[in-house]
Design an enzyme around this catalytic site. Structure first.
Site, PDB file in Angstrom:
ATOM      1  CB  SER B 151      -0.939  -0.042   1.210  1.00 59.56           C
ATOM      2  OG  SER B 151      -1.986   0.856   1.068  1.00 59.56           O
ATOM      3  CG  ASP B 317      -6.000  -4.007  -3.585  1.00 58.79           C
ATOM      4  OD1 ASP B 317      -6.821  -3.089  -3.399  1.00 58.79           O
ATOM      5  OD2 ASP B 317      -4.799  -3.921  -3.287  1.00 58.79           O
ATOM      6  CG  HIS B 350      -5.503  -2.432   0.017  1.00 59.07           C
ATOM      7  ND1 HIS B 350      -4.541  -2.407  -0.970  1.00 59.07           N
ATOM      8  CD2 HIS B 350      -5.069  -1.592   0.993  1.00 59.07           C
ATOM      9  CE1 HIS B 350      -3.575  -1.584  -0.601  1.00 59.07           C
ATOM     10  NE2 HIS B 350      -3.862  -1.081   0.581  1.00 59.07           N
ATOM     11  CG  ASP B 351      -6.968  -5.176   5.351  1.00 62.21           C
ATOM     12  OD1 ASP B 351      -6.120  -4.273   5.231  1.00 62.21           O
ATOM     13  OD2 ASP B 351      -7.830  -5.198   6.240  1.00 62.21           O
TER      14      ASP B 351
END
Lengths: 233, 385
Positions: B151, B317, B350-351
Site C-alpha cells: 500500500s 483489491d 487490499h488487506d
C-alpha cells in the site's frame, strides 16, 4: 517423446524438466543455440527451468513471460525473473532490441495470432528460437487418414475441444510463413518422437513427414549478420 | 535477549543539515522511531527496509508494545519466516508525519513550544524516503538488499527505487501504485472532511484544548476500512447477521454485525492514531505521482535501473487494483528492467497483503531466495546454522 509437446489442460504450464539439471530434450537443443552472456526472453516459460538452466550454464540475463499463476510462482521460486502475462498482448511493452534471443518453445500453436507474435519476437530480440509440434508427422497424418479423427499422439494428447493448441502447423507450413515474413532460418533441428535429433534437413520434405517436432533459429533477412549468429552456425 | 528479538530505538537526523522537503521548506532535526531485527552482516549487504502503510508503525514484528498485539507483519518477519531475520537485518521506521515516535504534527514545534498541529509542513512520500535515507546514512548502510512494503509502503518502495536506484538491490512494491487514483483521493477527502467537521478538531489545535476529534477520526477510519476489504470478504465475515439480537430494532443502533464491527474499528483506531497525522499522511499519498514527477512518463523513473523488482497485486483489491501494478510492470519492461510480477488470487481485498496468504508468502520467499543468491548472501539453511 514423453512430455515434450504436452501442455496442461489450461494450456499454459509446460512441464519443462524434472528438477534442477534435468532439462526437457527440446529445451536442451534450444539452450545450445543461445550464446553465453546473452539477454534472453522466454515467452511461455512455464516453471522457468530453461531460464534457470541458461543462467547457471551460460550466465544469461533471462526474463520470462508466463500465463499461469502456477508457472509464475514456480519460476519466481527458482529465482528466475518472470511476469505473469500473455504473449499475445504483452510483448508490445518491451522496447525493440531489448534481447538477443526470444524463445517460444511449444507455445506458438497456442497463440491467438502466431504471425503477430513472431513479428514481436523479432522486434524485441535479434534472434527468435521457436519450437513446435509438427502436424505433418506421419503418425498424425495416419491418425487422420485411418480413424477420420483429429490426431492425438503422446505429444498432442488433448481432444480437439479441450486442446489449448488452436493454430497447428506442419514444418512446411511454418517454413512458408517465415518466407512470407522475410525471416531467415539460421538453423533448424528436427526431432524424432523420442526426442532425439534426426539427421534430416529440418526444412526438407522428409523432416516434415518423419519428425515429431522441430526447433528453428530465426532472424530477419534484413538483420545485420552478428557475432551471435555466427557463433551458433 | 535473543539475537533476533526486535529492538525499538530512536535517532535524530538532520541536525547538521535540515531535511529539504518537496514543498521547498526545511525541517530539522527530525526524530525517527525505528525497529531493527536481526544482525547486520560484516559486508553490510543484508539490510531489508520494510515500509509501513498509512496507519502502520515501526512495530513490524514481535509484540507491539503499544497495543500488546503481534506486530503488523509478524506473520512475515521473524526467524525462519519469509523475511528471515536469521539472514536479514530488518529495519522499519515510523514515517515522517507519523504519530508513533517519528516527528509529526503532534510533536512540539521548537519555535512555538506548542504542538505543530496544522503548522506542520505538508510532507510527501518523497520526504518520507528522504528521512529514511538519512536514517540509513546514520546506520552506515550504503545499499539495501531489499526495500519492501504494501500500500503506502509500496509507494515508498517505488520512490526509493526511482530516487536512490543504486541503494536498492531489490524492490518489492505490494498492492501499490505509482500514483494515487481519483477514487483513492476521493476516499481520503471524505476521511479528512469527517475529521475537520468534528467540532473537537478545533482547527487542528485540539491538543491545546485537551480534546481529540474522536468522532471524526473514527468515521474516517470506518470509511477507509471498507476500502481495505472486498464485498466477498465482508459478506463472508458478516453477511446480514444481526448483532446480539434476534430481530431489527427499528432504530439506528448497530443492529447489524457489520455496523458493530466498523464502530469497533473506528473507536479502537482513535486510541492509537493522531487525527492530524491522518490528515498529513493521506495528503502525502494523494500527492504521490511518480509519472508526473518524471515528465509524465513512468518509465523515465526507472531508466537504466539495475534494481530487481518483484511486483505483487491481489485479485480482489479494488483500492490498488492489479491494473495499477501492471502499469508499473509495463513501465519496467519498457526500460528492460529486471522484473517479476504476480497477481495473487485472493478474495480478501487490499488487506490481503497483511494476512495469511500462502501463495503470496511462497512467491515472496522464492523471490528473496533467488535475489539473495545473486547478492551472494548465504542460503536460509546456512544462515540458520
Amino acid at each position: 517423446m514423453t512430455d515434450a509437446a504436452s501442455l496442461d489442460a489450461d494450456g499454459s504450464v509446460n512441464g519443462t524438466g524434472s528438477g534442477n539439471g534435468e532439462l526437457r530434450f527440446d529445451l536442451r537443443i534450444i539452450a545450445d543455440m543461445v550464446t553465453p552472456g546473452a539477454r534472453v526472453l522466454d515467452v511461455g516459460c512455464g516453471d522457468g527451468a530453461l531460464l534457470q538452466y541458461l543462467a547457471q550454464t551460460k550466465s544469461v540475463d533471462g526474463r520470462g513471460i508466463e500465463l499461469s499463476m502456477a508457472g509464475v510462482r514456480a519460476a519466481v521460486r527458482r529465482g528466475v525473473s518472470v511476469i505473469q502475462g500473455n504473449a499475445d498482448t504483452d510483448l508490445v511493452d518491451y522496447p525493440a532490441g531489448a534481447f538477443d534471443y526470444a524463445i517460444l518453445s511449444q507455445t506458438i500453436q497456442a497463440m491467438q495470432r502466431p504471425r503477430d507474435v513472431l513479428d514481436q519476437l523479432l522486434r524485441v530480440a535479434r534472434y527468435a528460437i521457436v519450437s513446435f509440434p509438427n502436424f505433418g508427422f506421419w503418425k498424425a497424418r495416419w491418425h487422420l487418414v485411418s480413424t477420420g479423427r483429429m490426431p492425438m499422439t503422446t505429444g498432442l494428447p488433448d481432444e480437439w475441444w479441450a486442446t489449448p493448441n488452436i493454430h497447428f502447423c506442419t514444418i512446411k507450413d511454418f517454413v512458408d510463413l517465415t518466407r512470407q515474413m522475410d525471416i531467415r532460418i539460421d538453423r533448424g533441428v528436427a526431432l524424432n518422437e523420442n526426442g532425439s535429433v534426426n539427421r534430416l534437413s529440418a526444412t526438407g520434405p522428409w523432416a516434415n513427414l518423419l519428425s515429431a517436432q522441430a526447433v528453428f533459429l530465426l532472424t530477419r533477412v534484413d538483420g545485420a549478420q552478428t557475432d551471435a549468429g555466427a557463433a551458433v552456425r | 535477549m535473543p539475537l533476533d528479538a526486535p529492538e525499538n530505538k530512536t535517532l535524530r537526523v538532520g541536525e547538521d543539515r535540515p531535511i529539504r522537503l518537496d514543498s521547498g521548506l526545511d525541517l530539522g532535526p527530525v526524530t525517527v522511531a525505528y525497529q531493527t531485527i536481526g544482525q547486520l552482516n560484516a559486508e553490510r549487504s543484508n539490510a531489508v527496509l520494510v515500509c509501513h502503510a498509512l496507519t502502520g508503525d515501526h512495530f513490524v514484528a514481535g509484540v507491539n508494545p503499544v497495543t500488546g498485539k503481534p506486530g503488523w507483519w509478524d506473520a512475515l518477519v521473524g526467524p525462519g519466516k519469509v523475511i528471515d531475520t536469521r539472514r536479514f537485518f530488518v529495519i522499519c521506521a515510523n514515517v515522517l508525519g507519523g504519530c508513533m515516535g517519528t516527528t509529526g504534527p503532534r510533536d512540539i514545534n521548537p519555535e512555538t513550544g506548542q504542538p505543530w498541529g496544522l503548522g506542520f509542513p505538508v510532507i510527501t512520500i518523497g520526504d518520507m524516503v528522504t528521512v529514511q535515507a538519512r536514517l540509513l546514512d546514520a546506520l552506515g548502510i550504503d545499499q539495501l538488499f531489499c526495500v519492501i512494503g504494501g500500500s503506502m509502503g509500496g509507494m515508498q518502495v517505488l520512490e526509493w527505487a526511482a530516487s536512490h536506484p543504486s541503494r536498492v538491490f531489490t524492490a518489492v512494491p505490494i498492492a501499490a501504485s505509482y500514483r494515487h487514483s481519483a477514487q483513492n483521493i476521493a476516499f481520503h477527502e471524505v476521511g479528512r472532511q469527517s475529521i475537520m467537521a468534528d467540532p473537537d478538531w478545533r482547527g487542528g489545535a485540539y491538543h491545546e484544548h485537551g480534546v481529540i476529534p474522536h468522532r471524526g477520526l473514527a468515521v474516517a477510519r470506518m470509511t477507509a476500512h471498507i476500502t481495505y476489504l472486498s464485498e466477498t470478504a465482508l459478506h463472508r465475515k458478516f453477511g446480514r447477521r444481526l448483532q446480539d439480537r434476534d430481530r431489527v430494532t427499528y432504530g439506528f443502533d448497530a443492529d447489524f454485525q457489520v455496523e458493530s464491527y466498523l464502530r469497533h474499528q473506528g473507536s479502537t483506531f482513535v486510541d492509537r492514531f493522531d487525527a492530524n497525522s491522518y490528515l498529513y499522511i493521506t495528503r502525502a499519498m494523494d500527492y504521490f505521482d511518480l509519472a508526473t514527477e518524471h515528465g509524465g512518463k513512468l518509465a523515465n523513473a526507472f531508466r537504466d535501473t539495475r534494481t530487481r523488482f518483484c511486483v505483487i497485486s491481489f485479485s480482489s483489491d479494488w483500492l490498488f487494483p492489479t491494473v495499477e501494478s501492471r502499469a508499473i510492470v509495463q513501465a519496467l519492461n519498457s526500460v528492460a528492467a529486471n522484473v517479476s510480477f504476480v497477481e495473487v488470487e485472493s478474495d480478501k481485498g487490499h488487506d490481503a497483503f497483511l494476512l495469511d496468504e500462502p501463495e503470496f508468502h511462497e512467491t515472496l520467499r522464492g523471490f528473496l531466495d533467488g535475489a539473495a543468491r545473486h547478492r551472494g548472501l548465504p542460503a536460509s539453511a546456512e544462515a540458520a546454522s
